[in-house]
Scaffold this active site. Structure first.
Site, PDB file in Angstrom:
ATOM      1  N   ILE A 155       0.842  -1.207   0.000  1.00  0.00           N
ATOM      2  CA  ILE A 155       0.000   0.000   0.000  1.00  0.00           C
ATOM      3  C   ILE A 155       0.875   1.253   0.000  1.00  0.00           C
ATOM      4  O   ILE A 155       0.630   2.195  -0.760  1.00  0.00           O
ATOM      5  CB  ILE A 155      -0.982  -0.010   1.200  1.00  0.00           C
ATOM      6  CG1 ILE A 155      -1.953  -1.196   1.063  1.00  0.00           C
ATOM      7  CG2 ILE A 155      -1.747   1.308   1.286  1.00  0.00           C
ATOM      8  CD1 ILE A 155      -2.834  -1.445   2.267  1.00  0.00           C
ATOM      9  N   THR A 232      -4.601   5.312   7.296  1.00  0.00           N
ATOM     10  CA  THR A 232      -5.515   4.343   6.677  1.00  0.00           C
ATOM     11  C   THR A 232      -5.067   2.925   7.028  1.00  0.00           C
ATOM     12  O   THR A 232      -5.485   1.973   6.380  1.00  0.00           O
ATOM     13  CB  THR A 232      -5.521   4.497   5.135  1.00  0.00           C
ATOM     14  OG1 THR A 232      -4.175   4.383   4.669  1.00  0.00           O
ATOM     15  CG2 THR A 232      -6.127   5.807   4.686  1.00  0.00           C
ATOM     16  N   SER A 233      -4.196   2.809   8.050  1.00  0.00           N
ATOM     17  CA  SER A 233      -3.625   1.484   8.322  1.00  0.00           C
ATOM     18  C   SER A 233      -4.348   0.767   9.470  1.00  0.00           C
ATOM     19  O   SER A 233      -5.210  -0.075   9.234  1.00  0.00           O
ATOM     20  CB  SER A 233      -2.137   1.610   8.568  1.00  0.00           C
ATOM     21  OG  SER A 233      -1.533   0.361   8.399  1.00  0.00           O
ATOM     22  N   ARG A 234      -4.018   1.101  10.698  1.00  0.00           N
ATOM     23  CA  ARG A 234      -4.730   0.553  11.853  1.00  0.00           C
ATOM     24  C   ARG A 234      -4.793   1.647  12.924  1.00  0.00           C
ATOM     25  O   ARG A 234      -3.827   2.385  13.137  1.00  0.00           O
ATOM     26  CB  ARG A 234      -4.018  -0.680  12.432  1.00  0.00           C
ATOM     27  CG  ARG A 234      -4.236  -1.956  11.641  1.00  0.00           C
ATOM     28  CD  ARG A 234      -5.680  -2.481  11.713  1.00  0.00           C
ATOM     29  NE  ARG A 234      -5.861  -3.702  10.949  1.00  0.00           N
ATOM     30  CZ  ARG A 234      -6.245  -3.764   9.673  1.00  0.00           C
ATOM     31  NH1 ARG A 234      -6.486  -2.643   9.003  1.00  0.00           N
ATOM     32  NH2 ARG A 234      -6.402  -4.923   9.066  1.00  0.00           N
ATOM     33  N   ASP A 258      -9.040   6.726   8.613  1.00  0.00           N
ATOM     34  CA  ASP A 258     -10.000   5.732   8.136  1.00  0.00           C
ATOM     35  C   ASP A 258     -10.124   4.611   9.159  1.00  0.00           C
ATOM     36  O   ASP A 258     -10.938   3.715   8.998  1.00  0.00           O
ATOM     37  CB  ASP A 258      -9.516   5.176   6.785  1.00  0.00           C
ATOM     38  CG  ASP A 258     -10.514   4.215   6.161  1.00  0.00           C
ATOM     39  OD1 ASP A 258     -11.686   4.618   6.006  1.00  0.00           O
ATOM     40  OD2 ASP A 258     -10.139   3.065   5.852  1.00  0.00           O
ATOM     41  N   GLU A 263     -12.448   1.253  17.197  1.00  0.00           N
ATOM     42  CA  GLU A 263     -13.465   1.233  16.137  1.00  0.00           C
ATOM     43  C   GLU A 263     -14.392   0.020  16.172  1.00  0.00           C
ATOM     44  O   GLU A 263     -15.466   0.041  15.582  1.00  0.00           O
ATOM     45  CB  GLU A 263     -12.809   1.309  14.743  1.00  0.00           C
ATOM     46  CG  GLU A 263     -12.053   0.057  14.331  1.00  0.00           C
ATOM     47  CD  GLU A 263     -11.453   0.161  12.919  1.00  0.00           C
ATOM     48  OE1 GLU A 263     -10.796   1.168  12.611  1.00  0.00           O
ATOM     49  OE2 GLU A 263     -11.644  -0.780  12.150  1.00  0.00           O
ATOM     50  N   HIS A 295     -13.420   3.033   8.008  1.00  0.00           N
ATOM     51  CA  HIS A 295     -12.663   1.874   7.503  1.00  0.00           C
ATOM     52  C   HIS A 295     -13.160   1.455   6.114  1.00  0.00           C
ATOM     53  O   HIS A 295     -13.500   0.296   5.881  1.00  0.00           O
ATOM     54  CB  HIS A 295     -12.755   0.696   8.483  1.00  0.00           C
ATOM     55  CG  HIS A 295     -11.526  -0.186   8.442  1.00  0.00           C
ATOM     56  ND1 HIS A 295     -10.921  -0.665   9.574  1.00  0.00           N
ATOM     57  CD2 HIS A 295     -10.794  -0.647   7.401  1.00  0.00           C
ATOM     58  CE1 HIS A 295      -9.872  -1.411   9.232  1.00  0.00           C
ATOM     59  NE2 HIS A 295      -9.788  -1.411   7.909  1.00  0.00           N
ATOM     60  N   GLN A 296     -13.216   2.428   5.212  1.00  0.00           N
ATOM     61  CA  GLN A 296     -13.720   2.158   3.865  1.00  0.00           C
ATOM     62  C   GLN A 296     -12.637   2.210   2.795  1.00  0.00           C
ATOM     63  O   GLN A 296     -12.938   2.076   1.609  1.00  0.00           O
ATOM     64  CB  GLN A 296     -14.839   3.154   3.509  1.00  0.00           C
ATOM     65  CG  GLN A 296     -14.334   4.584   3.267  1.00  0.00           C
ATOM     66  CD  GLN A 296     -15.418   5.527   2.765  1.00  0.00           C
ATOM     67  OE1 GLN A 296     -16.229   5.991   3.548  1.00  0.00           O
ATOM     68  NE2 GLN A 296     -15.426   5.794   1.473  1.00  0.00           N
ATOM     69  N   ALA A 297     -11.372   2.392   3.231  1.00  0.00           N
ATOM     70  CA  ALA A 297     -10.312   2.566   2.231  1.00  0.00           C
ATOM     71  C   ALA A 297     -10.226   1.376   1.272  1.00  0.00           C
ATOM     72  O   ALA A 297      -9.938   1.528   0.097  1.00  0.00           O
ATOM     73  CB  ALA A 297      -8.967   2.795   2.922  1.00  0.00           C
ATOM     74  N   PHE A 298     -10.514   0.186   1.781  1.00  0.00           N
ATOM     75  CA  PHE A 298     -10.419  -1.022   0.936  1.00  0.00           C
ATOM     76  C   PHE A 298     -11.594  -1.156  -0.022  1.00  0.00           C
ATOM     77  O   PHE A 298     -11.546  -1.954  -0.954  1.00  0.00           O
ATOM     78  CB  PHE A 298     -10.402  -2.286   1.830  1.00  0.00           C
ATOM     79  CG  PHE A 298     -11.769  -2.596   2.411  1.00  0.00           C
ATOM     80  CD1 PHE A 298     -12.259  -1.905   3.487  1.00  0.00           C
ATOM     81  CD2 PHE A 298     -12.581  -3.570   1.822  1.00  0.00           C
ATOM     82  CE1 PHE A 298     -13.530  -2.165   4.002  1.00  0.00           C
ATOM     83  CE2 PHE A 298     -13.844  -3.836   2.323  1.00  0.00           C
ATOM     84  CZ  PHE A 298     -14.316  -3.129   3.420  1.00  0.00           C
TER      85      PHE A 298
END
Ligand code: NAD
Length: 330
Positions: A155, A232-234, A258, A263, A295-298
């Site tokens: 990524i 956008t990782s964790r 993200d 969460e 958490h929608q980056a994927f």
């Protein structure tokens, strides 16, 4: 094989049912998360399929093993939520989807940067209400700025490629330096130098004991005034309370996340009719310079295709006793 799919949303079920026409597995789709309480219902299944916020800890694994589960199929890349040592001891194999679409996450990281900077989310709402004023919408040119990338795996590398088109200087930190990125003009530096020189910092390393709270009070102190931080990782890469302090005293100019440390009981669900009790996320939501996505980056069509087919292939390999090329080992 009988597979219990935890944390299922309607879109997961749609993709799995569509591709399962070619595989013929016996899936049971469950809305609940897998944890030490819900693990009880896995009796009679051969495998569980889980996502980022399922709690696959020692206790959960003990119950899975007692119920005869032989495979944990992660339909994600990160595996920080699985106790791999406990799984190994229980003779349960763990497989994952190592790369479903690095570009999906990289492009979302860039979307967070562009939105925070140019405030398109605010402009959209203003114009819809007939407010055409530009007041407070001023941004900055990304061109010419210094971008710090922490973690240059799939990524992080995709993100460097996206970012290069903006004419930025890219500084990177990784425990394994990426020669292909060096050839592209990315400069690998120490974490300290990256913190000191970057206008924008984007996190793309996994969450583990070394990276937990990599963004904390002391690292924030080393950063530039007004830095933009993108995660956008964790969630737990960031010490949220320290970042809130940094936002309050204007050290951090922008925050785009993200992912969020707490969460798991919040993201992916509609809480619009509930009282949100998490004071920390409420505080974060109150800042005008913070942008949060759930958490929608994927979440692209291409990534969902790849997640589903790789998970099905992983289960097929297990069933056939073939080599598990996507096995996660301790
Ligand atoms: P990857 O394994 O390809 O790359 C991770 C990189 O981080 C590697 O180059 C590794 O050497 C580096 N790294 C490891 N420890 C480090 C440390 N202490 N400091 C700096 N770098 C370190 O993984 P990837 O596919 O690029 O994914 C990265 C992370 O993105 C995943 O672990 C996952 O947590 C997250 N992710 C988020 C989403 C989302 O939807 N928001 C989707 C997929 C993945």
């Amino acid at each position: 094989m009988k597979i219990a799919v935890f944390n299922t949303k309607s879109y997961d079920q749609d993709y799995f049912e569509n591709y399962n026409k070619n595989y013929h597995f016996d899936f049971t789709f469950l809305e609940s998360a897998l944890n030490e309480k819900t693990a009880q219902i896995t009796s009679g299944f051969d495998a569980v399929c889980v996502f980022v916020n399922d709690v696959v800890n020692k206790e959960t694994i003990k119950i899975l093993a007692e119920n005869g589960i032989r495979l944990i199929a992660l339909r994600c890349a990160g595996y920080n939520n699985v106790d791999l040592e406990a799984a190994r001891e229980a003779h349960i194999k763990v497989v994952r989807v190592p790369a479903y679409s690095p570009e999906a996450v990289a492009e979302h990281a860039m979307a967070l940067i562009l939105t925070l900077n140019r405030k398109t989310h605010k402009a959209y709402n203003r114009v819809r209400e007939g407010n055409f004023s530009l007041k407070n919408l001023i941004g900055f040119n990304i061109h010419g700025k210094t971008l710090g990338v922490i973690g240059t795996g799939q990524i992080g590398a995709a993100f460097c490629h996206v970012a290069q088109g903006f004419g930025v200087q890219i500084l990177a930190f990784d425990i394994n330096e990426n020669q292909a990125l060096k050839d592209l003009g990315v400069t690998f530096v120490s974490l300290k130098e990256l913190f000191k020189k970057s206008d924008i910092i984007s996190l793309h390393c996994p969450l583990n004991v070394h990276t937990k709270h990599i963004i904390n009070k002391s690292s924030i102190a080393e950063m530039k005034e007004g830095v933009m931080i993108i995660n956008t990782s964790r969630g737990a890469l960031i010490d949220t309370n320290d970042v809130i302090d940094g936002l309050i005293n204007n050290k951090i100019g922008y925050l785009g996340i993200d992912v969020y440390e707490q969460e798991e009981n919040l993201f992916f669900e509609d809480h619009s009719e509930h009282i949100i009790k998490d004071e920390t996320i409420l505080r974060l939501m109150s800042f005008p310079n913070v942008l949060i996505t759930s958490h929608q980056a994927f979440f692209t069509q291409e990534a969902m295709d790849k997640i589903t087919t790789t998970t099905l292939d992983n289960i097929k390999s297990f069933k056939e006793g073939a080599v598990l090329k996507n096995e996660v080992k301790t």
